[in-house]
Structure formats: C-alpha cells, structure tokens
Design an enzyme around this catalytic site. Structure first.
Site, mmCIF file in Angstrom:
data_model
loop_
_atom_site.group_PDB
_atom_site.id
_atom_site.type_symbol
_atom_site.label_atom_id
_atom_site.label_comp_id
_atom_site.label_asym_id
_atom_site.label_seq_id
_atom_site.Cartn_x
_atom_site.Cartn_y
_atom_site.Cartn_z
ATOM 1 N N ASP A 67 1.689 -1.962 5.619
ATOM 2 C CA ASP A 67 2.658 -1.252 4.784
ATOM 3 C C ASP A 67 4.076 -1.311 5.339
ATOM 4 O OD1 ASP A 67 1.943 0.318 6.963
ATOM 5 O OD2 ASP A 67 1.061 1.918 5.789
ATOM 6 N N ASN A 136 -3.947 13.828 6.170
ATOM 7 C CA ASN A 136 -4.471 14.114 4.824
ATOM 8 C C ASN A 136 -5.510 13.078 4.389
ATOM 9 O OD1 ASN A 136 -2.924 11.886 4.330
ATOM 10 N ND2 ASN A 136 -1.524 12.848 2.886
ATOM 11 N N HIS A 138 -5.194 9.757 4.495
ATOM 12 C CA HIS A 138 -4.723 8.483 3.938
ATOM 13 C C HIS A 138 -5.050 7.307 4.872
ATOM 14 C CE1 HIS A 138 -0.429 9.059 5.825
ATOM 15 N NE2 HIS A 138 -1.118 8.255 6.579
ATOM 16 N N GLU A 143 -2.267 7.484 -0.366
ATOM 17 C CA GLU A 143 -2.332 8.936 -0.262
ATOM 18 C C GLU A 143 -3.487 9.467 -1.113
ATOM 19 O OE1 GLU A 143 -0.640 10.203 1.947
ATOM 20 O OE2 GLU A 143 1.492 9.775 1.898
HETATM 21 C C1 F6R Z 1 0.673 2.837 9.141
HETATM 22 C C2 F6R Z 1 -0.501 3.360 8.456
HETATM 23 C C3 F6R Z 1 -0.755 4.818 8.367
HETATM 24 C C4 F6R Z 1 -1.022 5.412 9.741
HETATM 25 C C5 F6R Z 1 -1.334 6.909 9.630
HETATM 26 C C6 F6R Z 1 -1.518 7.546 10.991
HETATM 27 O O1 F6R Z 1 0.702 1.426 9.056
HETATM 28 O O2 F6R Z 1 -1.230 2.589 7.947
HETATM 29 O O3 F6R Z 1 -1.843 5.046 7.543
HETATM 30 O O4 F6R Z 1 -2.106 4.757 10.312
HETATM 31 O O5 F6R Z 1 -0.271 7.546 8.968
HETATM 32 O O6 F6R Z 1 -0.300 7.518 11.662
HETATM 33 P P1 F6R Z 1 -0.218 7.867 13.206
HETATM 34 O O7 F6R Z 1 -0.953 6.785 13.903
HETATM 35 O O8 F6R Z 1 1.246 7.850 13.531
HETATM 36 O O9 F6R Z 1 -0.853 9.191 13.371
#
Ligand code: F6R
Length: 255
Positions: A67, A136, A138, A143
């Site tokens: 992403d 959450n 995701h 989301e």
């Molecule tokens: C980023 C991604 C997100 C993160 C998630 C956890 O490329 O795919 O889904 O993996 O937001 O983020 P952290 O690792 O910062 O807790």
C-alpha cells in the site's frame, strides 16, 4: 494455518526473515510482497543482516508492496516509498526496476491500481506476502467493511488508523485521508502469507482474526481462507488467544 508464538519481537522478526530468506534461496527470482509500519522493521533489519553476513542475494528478487498513501510524493519521509528505501531496499542488492510500490500520486489512480494487478500477474504472482495487522483488524489498508474479494483500489482511511499512524507525522492533520492498497482478494492470491503481530495492543485483533468468524468486520480474518499461512507473533500479541500453539513452524521442527 500455522501459528507460532515467540518470546520476543526480535525472535519473531528473526523467524520471519528466515522464512523469507529460505524462499529466496530456493527461488532466486522470488516475488515477495512487503509491508510497512513498525511491525516488519525487525524483519527487514534481519534480512539486511542475512544479506550482509550470509550473502543472501536479492539481485533477481521482485517486490510488491501492499500500500501507499495518496498524495505523498515518493521523497516525502512519510511515504511508504521512502520507508521501504530507508529501511530495506537501500541496504540490499535489489534492482530498483524490480521494486513495485503502489503509486499514490498517479494522475489516473484507478488505472494505476488496475495496472498494479496486471504487473503482479505478469511476474507470475506473489510467492510470499508479509502482512502486519491493524488494531482494528485491517490488513494492508483494507479497513473493516472491505470486501473480502477486493482488488488493488483507492480506500478512505478510518479515523482509528489515521490516529494510529499519526505517530509518524507532525500532527494528525498531516495524515492523508486516502490510500491505495492491494485488496484482500489480491493478498489471498499470494502463494504463502506470513502475518506478523507484536505487542499487547494487537492481542484483541489477533484473537478476532485467528479464532473468530471470518467477517468483513475483521479483514485479517480472511487469512483463514488461505491454504498456506504462517502467523508469527510475540507473547504479548498472543495473550488473548484461547488455544495452545507452537513455538516453531513445523518445517523447522522436521529439520
Ligand atoms: C502497512 C500495512 C498495515 C500495517 C498495520 C500495522 O503496509 O499493511 O496494514 O501492517 O497498520 O501497522 P504497524 O506495524 O505500524 O502496527
């Protein structure tokens, strides 16, 4: 699904890097799917170490990131382009032309999303996709409410995710409102998934994703559909799980 619980973040990261390194050693042209955020940083550090100390060769490896924010130029320090070059790519011998990250500043975003899917296909699909999980539930920026069959697309970030990610920006107002993300359908097509989670603030999401029903309310629960998933986490992230799990993946047990 294989669930592996390690004592610490470092051990989790070492194991994840080892799994990816093994895939690259077996298939030097491996197509690897990568994530950003805090979770994979230790894995990237360890991959860099394996490259430097053990000669792991990335010269034929192709990468696709999950992403990117919409509207941040590649050289913006908060962009995922910048993150990936700083934390991994500039330290290994990957060929820049083999790196793919969704283009959040494309003039035609929708077309860029469709082309991203085509490029993944043109490279024969993703061999191993690294994933983190949001509080959450995701995965990538899918989301809660995202269709479980979705493809690469433009999404609106939830307030919770914007607040979580505000720690990387000067203020929450600077956190973009939109992103481009691989869809859940795209992710599920990778041949192997490696989902990482550390810290107590992920425990609830992990419990819901791994032990709860498959639901759009917890996008990460879609990994239950996948035939080859390894979930690696530290004790804190595993603290709300109700079943007993392993401390080593089974293929390492067999060695
Ligand atoms: C980023 C991604 C997100 C993160 C998630 C956890 O490329 O795919 O889904 O993996 O937001 O983020 P952290 O690792 O910062 O807790």
């Amino acid at each position: 699904m294989e669930i592996v619980i390690k004592e610490t973040y470092e051990e989790m990261s070492q194991l994840a890097a080892q799994l990816i390194a093994e895939i690259i050693r077996r298939k030097p042209r491996a197509v690897i799917g990568l994530a950003t955020g805090s979770t994979p940083l230790g894995t990237y550090r360890e991959l860099i170490r394996i490259h430097k100390d053990e000669g792991l060769d990335f010269s034929q490896v192709v990468s696709f990131n999950l992403d990117e924010y919409v509207g941040l130029p590649n050289d913006n320090e908060q962009s995922y382009h910048y993150f990936m070059w700083e934390n991994l790519f500039k330290h290994i011998n990957i060929v820049p032309a083999n790196v793919h990250i969704p283009d959040g500043v494309a003039a035609e975003l929708k077309e860029a999303c469709d082309n991203y899917e085509i490029e993944i296909d043109d490279h024969g699909g993703i061999d191993v996709q690294l994933l983190g999980i949001g509080r959450n539930g995701h995965i990538a920026f899918n989301e809660p409410g995202s269709s479980l069959g979705s493809r690469t697309k433009i999404k609106t970030l939830t307030e919770k995710t914007r607040q979580d990610n505000a720690r990387f920006f000067d203020s929450i107002d600077e956190v973009p409102k939109y992103c481009v993300t691989m869809g859940i359908g795209t992710i599920l097509e990778a041949r192997k998934l490696v989902l990482l989670a550390n810290g107590e603030n992920k425990a609830e999401a992990i419990q819901a994703a791994l032990e709860g029903p498959i639901t759009v309310s917890v996008p990460a629960s879609a990994v239950q559909f996948h035939p080859d998933v390894t979930v690696i986490m530290d004790k804190a992230a595993a603290s709300k799980l109700t079943r007993q799990y392993h401390t080593e993946p089974s293929h390492l047990n067999r060695q």
